[in-house]
Write an enzyme that holds these catalytic residues in place. Structure first.
Site, PDB file in Angstrom:
ATOM      1  N   HIS A 202       3.502  30.933  31.331  1.00 36.21           N
ATOM      2  CA  HIS A 202       4.616  31.354  30.483  1.00 36.21           C
ATOM      3  C   HIS A 202       4.275  31.136  29.011  1.00 36.21           C
ATOM      4  CE1 HIS A 202       6.677  30.950  34.312  1.00 36.21           C
ATOM      5  NE2 HIS A 202       7.789  31.453  33.803  1.00 36.21           N
ATOM      6  N   HIS A 242       7.466  22.117  34.583  1.00 31.75           N
ATOM      7  CA  HIS A 242       6.093  21.859  34.148  1.00 31.75           C
ATOM      8  C   HIS A 242       6.035  20.480  33.521  1.00 31.75           C
ATOM      9  CE1 HIS A 242       3.590  25.394  34.782  1.00 31.75           C
ATOM     10  NE2 HIS A 242       4.590  26.176  34.385  1.00 31.75           N
ATOM     11  N   ASP A 246       0.931  20.496  30.905  1.00 34.01           N
ATOM     12  CA  ASP A 246       0.812  21.903  31.285  1.00 34.01           C
ATOM     13  C   ASP A 246       1.180  22.817  30.121  1.00 34.01           C
ATOM     14  OD1 ASP A 246       0.386  20.814  33.808  1.00 34.01           O
ATOM     15  OD2 ASP A 246       2.476  21.080  34.418  1.00 34.01           O
TER      16      ASP A 246
END
Length: 285
Positions: A202, A242, A246
């Site tokens: 993302h 996350h 990350d």
């Protein structure tokens, strides 16, 4: 033939060769430039082994003004040097997390309140997940559009590089899902399917799109994507979707693979110019 003209033509032409200076201040990170084929002390035998010689060591020529100038003109590396010493002290005195305990995450600690709000309101969690999925669709549309509409495939190539590397690393080390994870069927990938935690695609995809916007001087659009990306980071931490690492690596991955894609495209264009082939017209147009 005129003698004067003959004599004028026979005058040899001279060329002046400018010698580049060898001394450079420490503020340029080099005190002295020494050619690879000639050591500083003139001993050619030392150059054959490519070894270090204390007699020609750079620090022997440092002055107090050089050291002061280093801190004055290069504060960023000096800050990193101090940070190195600080985090060495933190690392060597830190109590390790037991294997029976959940990992410590500073992002989770900073979003405790938001996590409680989402736990208490599943509807809000679903709405935010849906909005995040829309943002992922915006990233995808823009990145593909730069290639198929504008004919600039760099962002698409960077995204392919990024997701390939993410798949390899994500499968190689499969991190445990956080205990307080709040899933949603509206979140991307839609349907509560499994996903790699390391690293955040993302975030990386948003960074790649934003960098392309900056190259094209689409400043307002880039600012919008950066703002939405920041909100996305806060949401992912609040839902425990996350770990902080990350997301941080996702930012670095976006920058790294955009740079690698740029190098690839430059080399591909050079190859096209050399061989004259147009078999890769769609990629190099």
């Amino acid at each position: 033939m005129n003698g004067d003209k003959l004599h004028h033509r026979s005058v040899p032409q001279t060329t002046t060769i400018l010698k580049t200076p060898t001394n450079i201040s420490i503020n340029n990170f080099n005190l002295k430039k020494t050619p690879n084929h000639a050591p500083a002390n003139g001993n050619t035998s030392e150059s054959r082994g490519h070894g270090w010689s204390m007699a020609g060591a750079s620090f022997l020529r440092w002055t107090a003004a050089d050291v002061v100038g280093l801190f004055k003109y290069h504060p960023v590396p000096c800050f990193f040097a101090v940070s190195l010493l600080f985090f060495m002290g933190v690392e060597y005195t830190l109590s390790m997390i037991p294997s029976s305990s959940p990992p410590f995450d500073i992002g989770f600690a900073a979003t405790v309140y938001l996590h409680r709000v989402l736990v208490a309101s599943p509807t809000l969690n679903t709405v935010l997940a849906g909005l995040n999925t829309v943002f992922v669709g915006m990233q995808t549309t823009y990145i593909l559009g730069t290639w198929v509409i504008e004919g600039r495939p760099r962002a698409t190539v960077a995204t392919l590089f990024m997701f390939t590397c993410r798949g390899i690393l994500g499968y190689s080390t499969q991190l445990p899902l956080p205990e307080e994870f709040l899933g949603s069927g509206a979140d991307f990938p839609v349907g509560n399917v499994s996903f790699f935690l390391f690293y955040s695609g993302h975030v990386a995809g948003s960074v790649i799109a934003s960098l392309d916007m900056r190259r094209m001087r689409r400043w307002e659009l880039a600012f919008l994507f950066d703002t939405l990306n920041l909100l996305q980071v806060v949401r992912l931490l609040s839902t425990r979707g996350h770990y902080t690492i990350d997301l941080a690596i996702g930012v670095g991955a976006g920058i790294l693979f955009d740079s690698l894609a740029g190098k690839y495209m430059n080399n591909a264009v050079v190859a096209k110019d050399v061989d004259g082939s147009y078999t890769n017209r769609a990629l190099l147009s």
